[in-house]
Design a protein around this motif. Sequence first.
Motif, PDB file in Angstrom:
ATOM      1  N   LYS A  62      -7.185   0.842   4.906  1.00 26.76           N
ATOM      2  CA  LYS A  62      -7.498   0.225   6.193  1.00 26.76           C
ATOM      3  C   LYS A  62      -6.330   0.308   7.170  1.00 26.76           C
ATOM      4  O   LYS A  62      -6.490   0.042   8.338  1.00 26.76           O
ATOM      5  N   GLY A  63      -5.148   0.633   6.693  1.00 30.08           N
ATOM      6  CA  GLY A  63      -3.991   0.775   7.566  1.00 30.08           C
ATOM      7  C   GLY A  63      -3.260  -0.531   7.793  1.00 30.08           C
ATOM      8  O   GLY A  63      -3.631  -1.577   7.270  1.00 30.08           O
ATOM      9  N   PRO A  64      -2.214  -0.471   8.610  1.00 29.74           N
ATOM     10  CA  PRO A  64      -1.365  -1.654   8.807  1.00 29.74           C
ATOM     11  C   PRO A  64      -2.037  -2.791   9.565  1.00 29.74           C
ATOM     12  O   PRO A  64      -1.530  -3.899   9.581  1.00 29.74           O
ATOM     13  N   ASP A  65      -3.207  -2.566  10.176  1.00 29.97           N
ATOM     14  CA  ASP A  65      -3.891  -3.633  10.917  1.00 29.97           C
ATOM     15  C   ASP A  65      -4.868  -4.417  10.051  1.00 29.97           C
ATOM     16  O   ASP A  65      -5.632  -5.220  10.551  1.00 29.97           O
ATOM     17  N   ASP A  66      -4.838  -4.201   8.730  1.00 29.85           N
ATOM     18  CA  ASP A  66      -5.739  -4.886   7.810  1.00 29.85           C
ATOM     19  C   ASP A  66      -5.429  -6.374   7.808  1.00 29.85           C
ATOM     20  O   ASP A  66      -4.313  -6.799   7.537  1.00 29.85           O
ATOM     21  N   ASP A  67      -6.453  -7.183   8.123  1.00 24.19           N
ATOM     22  CA  ASP A  67      -6.267  -8.634   8.143  1.00 24.19           C
ATOM     23  C   ASP A  67      -6.612  -9.283   6.801  1.00 24.19           C
ATOM     24  O   ASP A  67      -6.547 -10.491   6.652  1.00 24.19           O
ATOM     25  N   GLY A  68      -7.001  -8.472   5.817  1.00 24.84           N
ATOM     26  CA  GLY A  68      -7.294  -8.996   4.489  1.00 24.84           C
ATOM     27  C   GLY A  68      -8.686  -9.556   4.331  1.00 24.84           C
ATOM     28  O   GLY A  68      -9.040 -10.050   3.279  1.00 24.84           O
ATOM     29  N   CYS A 119       0.850  -1.188   0.000  1.00 24.18           N
ATOM     30  CA  CYS A 119       0.000   0.000   0.000  1.00 24.18           C
ATOM     31  C   CYS A 119       0.885   1.235   0.000  1.00 24.18           C
ATOM     32  O   CYS A 119       1.739   1.379   0.867  1.00 24.18           O
ATOM     33  N   TYR A 120       0.667   2.125  -0.959  1.00 23.80           N
ATOM     34  CA  TYR A 120       1.469   3.344  -1.042  1.00 23.80           C
ATOM     35  C   TYR A 120       1.135   4.314   0.082  1.00 23.80           C
ATOM     36  O   TYR A 120       1.935   5.159   0.439  1.00 23.80           O
ATOM     37  N   ILE A 121      -0.034   4.180   0.698  1.00 23.41           N
ATOM     38  CA  ILE A 121      -0.448   5.093   1.762  1.00 23.41           C
ATOM     39  C   ILE A 121       0.199   4.720   3.095  1.00 23.41           C
ATOM     40  O   ILE A 121       0.847   5.541   3.728  1.00 23.41           O
ATOM     41  N   CYS A 122      -0.001   3.473   3.536  1.00 22.62           N
ATOM     42  CA  CYS A 122       0.491   3.078   4.867  1.00 22.62           C
ATOM     43  C   CYS A 122       1.773   2.251   4.822  1.00 22.62           C
ATOM     44  O   CYS A 122       2.400   2.029   5.847  1.00 22.62           O
ATOM     45  N   GLY A 123       2.160   1.749   3.626  1.00 21.09           N
ATOM     46  CA  GLY A 123       3.408   1.017   3.495  1.00 21.09           C
ATOM     47  C   GLY A 123       3.360  -0.438   3.885  1.00 21.09           C
ATOM     48  O   GLY A 123       4.391  -1.099   3.904  1.00 21.09           O
ATOM     49  N   VAL A 124       2.189  -0.989   4.165  1.00 26.54           N
ATOM     50  CA  VAL A 124       2.089  -2.388   4.579  1.00 26.54           C
ATOM     51  C   VAL A 124       2.110  -3.294   3.341  1.00 26.54           C
ATOM     52  O   VAL A 124       1.614  -2.931   2.282  1.00 26.54           O
ATOM     53  N   GLU A 125       2.749  -4.465   3.474  1.00 24.94           N
ATOM     54  CA  GLU A 125       2.759  -5.441   2.383  1.00 24.94           C
ATOM     55  C   GLU A 125       1.352  -5.997   2.209  1.00 24.94           C
ATOM     56  O   GLU A 125       0.654  -6.279   3.188  1.00 24.94           O
ATOM     57  N   LEU A 126       0.916  -6.144   0.961  1.00 26.81           N
ATOM     58  CA  LEU A 126      -0.430  -6.628   0.649  1.00 26.81           C
ATOM     59  C   LEU A 126      -0.363  -7.867  -0.224  1.00 26.81           C
ATOM     60  O   LEU A 126       0.610  -8.086  -0.937  1.00 26.81           O
ATOM     61  N   THR A 127      -1.437  -8.644  -0.175  1.00 26.45           N
ATOM     62  CA  THR A 127      -1.592  -9.771  -1.091  1.00 26.45           C
ATOM     63  C   THR A 127      -2.356  -9.282  -2.319  1.00 26.45           C
ATOM     64  O   THR A 127      -2.980  -8.219  -2.287  1.00 26.45           O
TER      65      THR A 127
END
Length: 132
Positions: free
Chosen positions: A83-89, A57-65
Amino acid sequence: YQKWKRENDTAEAAFENLMQREGWKRCPCCQAPCERQRGCNFMTCHSRQCGGAKNFCYICGVELTKEQHFTHFPQGIFRDQCKGPDDDGVWEEPPAPIEAAPPQRAVQAGPLEWLGRAFAELRQAWVQPGPL
């Protein structure tokens, strides 16, 4: 060597300042610099290390599937909200309006139904004039 070292000691700090000033981000997996000029906030890193296999995610920087390409951005992939870094997918359906009649049976929206709504939102945003 000493002359070169003096001239280049500040290069990394200068580059970090440039990244911050321009709003660039780093891949959370390999730390490669990344610039988003336009388009959605779902980024794919094509560095030598990641080779196009890592998304973030370019906004929060968390790795995504790949499955989080649309679900991580509740207001749409082109909006600067996630959703931010706490997104559980896990996709969560919004609560039904109070006036709505109760459904005859509880059915969770499938990926195709959700994807259809996401494309309808994109189509509407594309047709409407003005900023997103």
